[in-house]
Motif scaffolding. Sequence first.
Motif, short mmCIF file in Angstrom:
data_model
loop_
_atom_site.label_atom_id
_atom_site.label_comp_id
_atom_site.label_asym_id
_atom_site.label_seq_id
_atom_site.Cartn_x
_atom_site.Cartn_y
_atom_site.Cartn_z
N ASN A 1 0.84 -1.14 0.00
CA ASN A 1 0.15 0.06 0.13
C ASN A 1 1.03 1.24 -0.02
O ASN A 1 0.36 1.96 0.56
CB ASN A 1 -0.83 0.12 1.32
CG ASN A 1 -1.86 -1.16 1.11
OD1 ASN A 1 -2.09 -1.69 0.26
ND2 ASN A 1 -2.41 -1.66 2.31
N ASN A 2 1.93 1.39 -0.79
CA ASN A 2 2.81 2.58 -0.99
C ASN A 2 3.39 2.69 0.28
O ASN A 2 3.70 4.02 0.78
CB ASN A 2 2.33 3.64 -1.41
CG ASN A 2 3.05 4.48 -2.38
OD1 ASN A 2 3.69 3.99 -3.28
ND2 ASN A 2 2.66 6.01 -2.23
N LYS A 3 3.61 1.68 1.33
CA LYS A 3 4.33 2.03 2.66
C LYS A 3 5.66 1.01 2.59
O LYS A 3 5.16 -0.15 2.02
CB LYS A 3 3.72 1.80 3.67
CG LYS A 3 2.30 2.85 3.67
CD LYS A 3 1.32 2.39 4.86
CE LYS A 3 0.11 3.50 4.81
NZ LYS A 3 -0.80 3.38 3.70
N ILE A 4 6.19 1.14 3.36
CA ILE A 4 7.57 0.11 3.46
C ILE A 4 7.56 -0.26 5.05
O ILE A 4 7.62 0.48 5.94
CB ILE A 4 9.00 0.57 3.12
CG1 ILE A 4 8.90 1.10 1.67
CG2 ILE A 4 10.06 -0.62 3.42
CD1 ILE A 4 10.35 1.25 1.18
N PHE A 5 7.25 -1.61 5.29
CA PHE A 5 7.14 -2.23 6.59
C PHE A 5 8.43 -2.76 7.00
O PHE A 5 8.88 -3.49 6.25
CB PHE A 5 6.04 -3.21 6.74
CG PHE A 5 4.80 -2.65 6.90
CD1 PHE A 5 3.64 -2.65 7.89
CD2 PHE A 5 4.01 -2.16 5.57
CE1 PHE A 5 2.48 -2.34 7.62
CE2 PHE A 5 2.84 -1.77 5.27
CZ PHE A 5 1.84 -1.78 6.44
N ILE A 6 8.98 -2.64 8.28
CA ILE A 6 10.42 -3.11 8.74
C ILE A 6 9.75 -4.18 9.70
O ILE A 6 9.19 -3.65 10.95
CB ILE A 6 11.16 -1.91 8.95
CG1 ILE A 6 11.54 -1.03 8.05
CG2 ILE A 6 12.38 -2.58 9.72
CD1 ILE A 6 12.36 0.18 8.20
N THR A 7 10.25 -5.27 9.60
CA THR A 7 9.85 -6.28 10.64
C THR A 7 11.38 -7.00 10.98
O THR A 7 12.38 -7.00 10.24
CB THR A 7 8.96 -7.50 10.02
OG1 THR A 7 9.68 -8.17 9.16
CG2 THR A 7 7.80 -6.79 9.58
N LYS A 8 11.30 -7.80 12.09
CA LYS A 8 12.53 -8.38 12.74
C LYS A 8 12.32 -9.85 13.05
O LYS A 8 11.21 -10.23 13.56
CB LYS A 8 13.04 -7.39 13.93
CG LYS A 8 14.52 -7.85 14.38
CD LYS A 8 14.99 -7.05 15.28
CE LYS A 8 16.16 -7.22 15.58
NZ LYS A 8 16.89 -6.63 16.74
N PRO A 9 13.04 -10.76 12.48
CA PRO A 9 12.85 -12.13 12.87
C PRO A 9 13.14 -12.30 14.41
O PRO A 9 13.82 -11.60 14.96
CB PRO A 9 13.70 -12.90 11.96
CG PRO A 9 14.21 -12.01 10.82
CD PRO A 9 14.13 -10.64 11.52
N ASN A 10 12.64 -13.42 14.86
CA ASN A 10 12.65 -13.71 16.35
C ASN A 10 14.17 -14.13 16.63
O ASN A 10 14.73 -14.13 17.83
CB ASN A 10 11.40 -14.54 16.90
CG ASN A 10 11.92 -16.12 16.31
OD1 ASN A 10 11.80 -16.18 15.00
ND2 ASN A 10 11.96 -17.04 16.94
N SER A 11 15.03 -14.64 15.86
CA SER A 11 16.14 -15.29 16.01
C SER A 11 16.91 -14.87 14.72
O SER A 11 16.58 -14.60 13.60
CB SER A 11 16.08 -16.91 16.08
OG SER A 11 17.31 -17.50 16.25
#
Length: 627
Positions: free
Chosen positions: A561-571
């Motif tokens: 949706n024209n946004k950049i989501f930043i996520t982090k793996p648990n390990s």
Amino acid sequence: MFEVNSIKEKSFGKSKPIAKTINLWKNLDLFISASSKNSAFLDYVFNKILDFSINRISKNNTYKDFSNTLELVNSVLKAWYRDSDDKISMIIWILNKNEFLFSNIWNSSCYLIKENNVIEITDSKDKKKEFLYISNWTLENWDIISMSSRRLLAYLSESDFIDSYNENIEKFNKNIKQIFEEEKIEKNISILSFIYKINKNKENKQIDKIKDIALKVWDTSFVKRIIALYMIAKEKFLQKEKIIKNIWFLIIIIISIFFLYKIINHTVSTTNNSKNIILEKKQLKEAQIYVRKASENATNKDLFELNISNAKKIINKLEKKHLFLNDIKNLKEKISNLKKSFEWIESFQENKNNKIIDFKAEDSIKIIWLNRKTYIIWKNYIAGPIIKNVKYKKFVDKQLINDEFIDATTIAWKIALITKKWQIILFSTDWNFISSKVLWQNSWENSDIVSSYWSNIYLISKKDNQIYKHKKIWNNFNKAIAYLRKQDQKSINNMVDITIDWGFYIIQKDLKIRKFFSAPRKRLEKLILNNFPDNYKLENNNSKLKIKTRPELNYVYILLNNKIFITKPNSTRFQDTKSLKYLWQIEWTQNKIIDFYIKYDWELFVLTKTWIYKIDFEENEGKILIK
């Protein structure tokens, strides 16, 4: 238009009261009632209000200008509160003809005395340290407004107001003051009262004109003939039989009852409307309180969402009735900003420092990083290297006839491009195009997405939900190896994109994310998405959906949706990945994102229709901040 009078009692205690009226423009007036134990603080804030108001609040844009003024005053209050615990009770009014706007902080209050009713139009329970909301009211003839630095109903009763009512506002305030003295209320207080009056001079002039016209009409022969005819008709009527008189009498009674019913119905309707307005005003206050509570409980997700939901329900009801539209607009903006802050959404601000190069990129499809240089893939050529303030070159594949590029990836110091006719073409560092063949099979898979890892390319076949691996042999590629097992293919629902970091992240059209591991044993894991916000949903079926990472990166990036989501793996161990935790997102409000590339975990290149941007950010205590 109005008469004003003030009371400033400072016989007791240490508080200093202020009651001031300032004319800003013709028919535009500013009223302030305030008190504080710190007289220096009070004078400083009062002078700042004057600086921010005079020549800044206009008649045409009163609401917006007043809102800007309050924001400036809030910045002064915040700066002072950082170094001091001093409090200030204050209410500020703007009167534009008969429409007034007001906002208040701490113990200040405001009352409307109208037709033997007293309406408290400030919330006695809402003790704000900053000016948060602007409310409005429309005055009618002989309405009295009484504003004070303290809550007057804590010392007076509603009957005290009603008994003190006087069309002379000076006498009204004198009566209020007398009650304070008789009750021996030892409080420093400021009261500013005014009565709204329609201009009598204009009204009298209009009445005189009407009288003159009436006299001129009355003194004509035509009117005299009508009067004579009326007298003759009256005489004949008196000569009629008694029964006819009774019939006419009955008709008159019926007509009178009808008009009486209309008058009573109108009176009841007016009273109900007045009650409804008061009730709806309370509902607006409730919505404002819910928004404030949401702000105060920003660390508690359940409470935050409950308060926002309650506020939205009230706002929707008031919007349908077309009431308090300015206040609702302001509330909606605050809710939007609160949600962005709560969900860690940041709007990208364009500036000269983060722009690399501008161009019209309507047909561009991909941004590639190769040999420490940036290249842009268009449908029918490659542009690069992209360097700030340096003109880039265009490289056209002359053999690309009736075909076009649809995706690209880097592999062994080359760019591998997939075409619309499902061909693989290599672009080498010496800027030549080479057609590649797939060995020991008839043709390439029908795939419009290509990814890579070391000297292998991976093609997604959406038709059978499969990932095919092709190992590079010089400028050609080996026969495909299918990665996913049959049970995996059945469980995956509409695979859209993949990215590789010793395993495959797979994002589906329903936005669920899975990870496929080939070692130490083959398995497909459904990842848990922790703390993902409400806007993690596909708003438009045509919007781009991409997922990106690499073995050396610590984060997984999603374009949605024209946004950049930043996520982090648990390990940090790829084989132990069980979940992704949402950290932050950045949204574009002007340009459409075509593609992005992660140079390092702290540095992004973003390709839009008109610019390439560079974004630097950092993680601090689990939160992402743009540098």
